[in-house]
Design a protein around this motif. Structure first.
Motif, PDB file in Angstrom:
ATOM      1  N   THR A 179      68.496 -89.588   0.860  1.00 38.14           N
ATOM      2  CA  THR A 179      67.380 -88.884   0.852  1.00 38.14           C
ATOM      3  C   THR A 179      67.765 -87.456   0.358  1.00 38.14           C
ATOM      4  N   TYR A 180      68.966 -87.198   1.117  1.00 35.74           N
ATOM      5  CA  TYR A 180      69.289 -85.575   0.783  1.00 35.74           C
ATOM      6  C   TYR A 180      69.560 -85.484  -0.611  1.00 35.74           C
ATOM      7  N   LEU A 181      70.383 -86.537  -1.227  1.00 36.63           N
ATOM      8  CA  LEU A 181      70.917 -86.484  -2.595  1.00 36.63           C
ATOM      9  C   LEU A 181      69.999 -86.322  -3.426  1.00 36.63           C
ATOM     10  N   ILE A 182      68.869 -87.198  -3.148  1.00 40.23           N
ATOM     11  CA  ILE A 182      67.547 -87.271  -3.872  1.00 40.23           C
ATOM     12  C   ILE A 182      66.838 -85.951  -4.084  1.00 40.23           C
ATOM     13  N   LEU A 183      66.576 -85.320  -2.691  1.00 40.27           N
ATOM     14  CA  LEU A 183      65.845 -84.350  -2.461  1.00 40.27           C
ATOM     15  C   LEU A 183      66.456 -83.022  -3.451  1.00 40.27           C
ATOM     16  N   GLY A 184      67.519 -83.000  -3.561  1.00 36.93           N
ATOM     17  CA  GLY A 184      68.317 -81.842  -4.448  1.00 36.93           C
ATOM     18  C   GLY A 184      67.952 -82.118  -5.769  1.00 36.93           C
TER      19      GLY A 184
ATOM     20  N   LEU B  74      66.531 -76.185  -2.637  1.00 40.40           N
ATOM     21  CA  LEU B  74      66.779 -75.370  -1.176  1.00 40.40           C
ATOM     22  C   LEU B  74      66.855 -76.313  -0.133  1.00 40.40           C
ATOM     23  N   PHE B  75      66.496 -77.613  -0.554  1.00 37.90           N
ATOM     24  CA  PHE B  75      67.001 -78.802   0.591  1.00 37.90           C
ATOM     25  C   PHE B  75      68.414 -78.687   0.757  1.00 37.90           C
ATOM     26  N   ALA B  76      69.284 -78.369  -0.131  1.00 31.80           N
ATOM     27  CA  ALA B  76      70.738 -78.420   0.066  1.00 31.80           C
ATOM     28  C   ALA B  76      71.088 -77.879   1.553  1.00 31.80           C
ATOM     29  N   TRP B  77      70.354 -76.892   2.079  1.00 28.84           N
ATOM     30  CA  TRP B  77      70.846 -75.981   3.110  1.00 28.84           C
ATOM     31  C   TRP B  77      70.771 -77.137   4.111  1.00 28.84           C
TER      32      TRP B  77
ATOM     33  N   ALA C 272      69.104 -68.957  -2.562  1.00 29.43           N
ATOM     34  CA  ALA C 272      69.277 -70.312  -3.700  1.00 29.43           C
ATOM     35  C   ALA C 272      70.575 -70.504  -4.184  1.00 29.43           C
ATOM     36  N   GLN C 273      71.359 -69.430  -4.343  1.00 35.78           N
ATOM     37  CA  GLN C 273      72.707 -69.304  -4.870  1.00 35.78           C
ATOM     38  C   GLN C 273      73.517 -70.509  -3.828  1.00 35.78           C
ATOM     39  N   PHE C 274      73.304 -69.957  -2.643  1.00 35.76           N
ATOM     40  CA  PHE C 274      74.266 -70.974  -1.585  1.00 35.76           C
ATOM     41  C   PHE C 274      73.730 -72.291  -1.796  1.00 35.76           C
ATOM     42  N   ALA C 275      72.426 -72.741  -1.996  1.00 32.12           N
ATOM     43  CA  ALA C 275      71.808 -73.833  -1.861  1.00 32.12           C
ATOM     44  C   ALA C 275      72.627 -74.646  -3.277  1.00 32.12           C
ATOM     45  N   PHE C 276      72.636 -73.914  -4.431  1.00 26.80           N
ATOM     46  CA  PHE C 276      73.334 -74.640  -5.536  1.00 26.80           C
ATOM     47  C   PHE C 276      74.665 -74.868  -5.420  1.00 26.80           C
TER      48      PHE C 276
END
Lengths: 199, 65
Positions: A17-22, A27-30, A143-147
């Motif tokens: 789910t984590y990989l898909i949300l990205g 921002l889910f990357a956090w 957002a930069q951290f998320a990317f």
């Protein structure tokens, strides 16, 4: 006798789910920070690798894809890949790249650099990822951290998938930086503990 | 006839716990997160762990009782 499945045997769903949300909102990357802090905290507080042994969703995902779905050749991993030189070397490289990512995030926070809406795969290939960014009311650095963090997660998943196909399903576990680090913490804890007992 | 039992190369073990998951006898543990250990009394020598080990460092060896 087949062992009964526990709740944590389904954590691969969370990883997937984590990989898909990205792909939908970066921002889910956090949330991926959980995969960083939980193993560290367990190894520091409890002195074991319960995260690797039980809770690692990524490992379960590889075991499932490589095992049940037969996407692995199931060959032995080359000797050099399981050597300590490679494992510690990869850990060092991974963290060097991680801190570089943190530095870039800092520069965006400080306003010295503009936000780059891209995901860097294998530390080299910059893939446009603007479609997963819908703005934030916080600083651009968030957002930069998320990317950046999603780049780390996706890169390691790709490496894991490649070694899954080539070698055994969970070959990633052999050189996983988190696994190497938690094992080092456990070793260090054990040394200090046995020294205390000697005294 | 001597039985073969799982033997782990402690120096190379990454303590991932893959072997623990497949062992039908729950004979393997990873104490203190350093390396996996086989309880030879419980091991039936099925070889599932050796097959599963991503580092391929578990060997099935004849060990004297």
């Amino acid at each position: 006798m087949k062992q009964q499945k526990k709740w944590y045997d389904y954590l691969w769903i969370a990883s997937l789910t984590y990989l898909i949300l990205g792909f939908f909102n970066i921002l889910f990357a956090w949330l991926g920070l959980l995969c960083f802090f939980i193993p560290l905290l367990i190894s520091i507080a409890k002195g074991n690798k319960a995260y690797c042994n039980k809770y690692c969703g990524r490992g379960q995902l590889f075991a499932l894809a490589g095992g049940r779905f037969g996407l692995s050749r199931k060959k032995d991993i080359p000797k050099w890949m399981r050597s300590n030189y490679f494992r510690y070397g990869f850990l060092t490289f991974f963290f060097a790249m991680f801190f570089l990512m943190l530095w870039n995030t800092y520069l965006v926070f400080a306003g010295a650099k503009n936000l780059k809406m891209a995901v860097t795969l294998l530390w080299t290939f910059r893939v446009p990822w603007h479609w997963a960014y819908h703005g934030t009311w916080l600083s651009d650095g968030v957002a930069q951290f998320a990317f950046g963090f999603y780049s780390v997660m996706l890169t390691s998943t790709i490496l894991g998938l490649i070694t899954m196909v080539l070698f055994k399903p969970r070959s990633w576990c052999v050189y996983c930086p988190m696994g190497t680090m938690t094992q080092l913490i456990c070793k260090a804890r054990n040394v200090t503990l046995s020294q205390k007992i000697k005294k | 006839m001597p039985k073969r039992k799982a033997t782990i190369s402690a120096r190379e073990c990454v303590a991932c716990g893959c072997c623990v998951k497949v062992c039908p006898k729950s004979a393997i543990t990873v104490p203190k997160g350093i390396c996996a250990e086989v309880n030879k009394a419980l091991c039936i020598g099925c070889g599932k762990c050796a097959k599963e080990c991503p580092a391929s460092i578990i060997k099935m060896e004849v060990t004297e009782p």
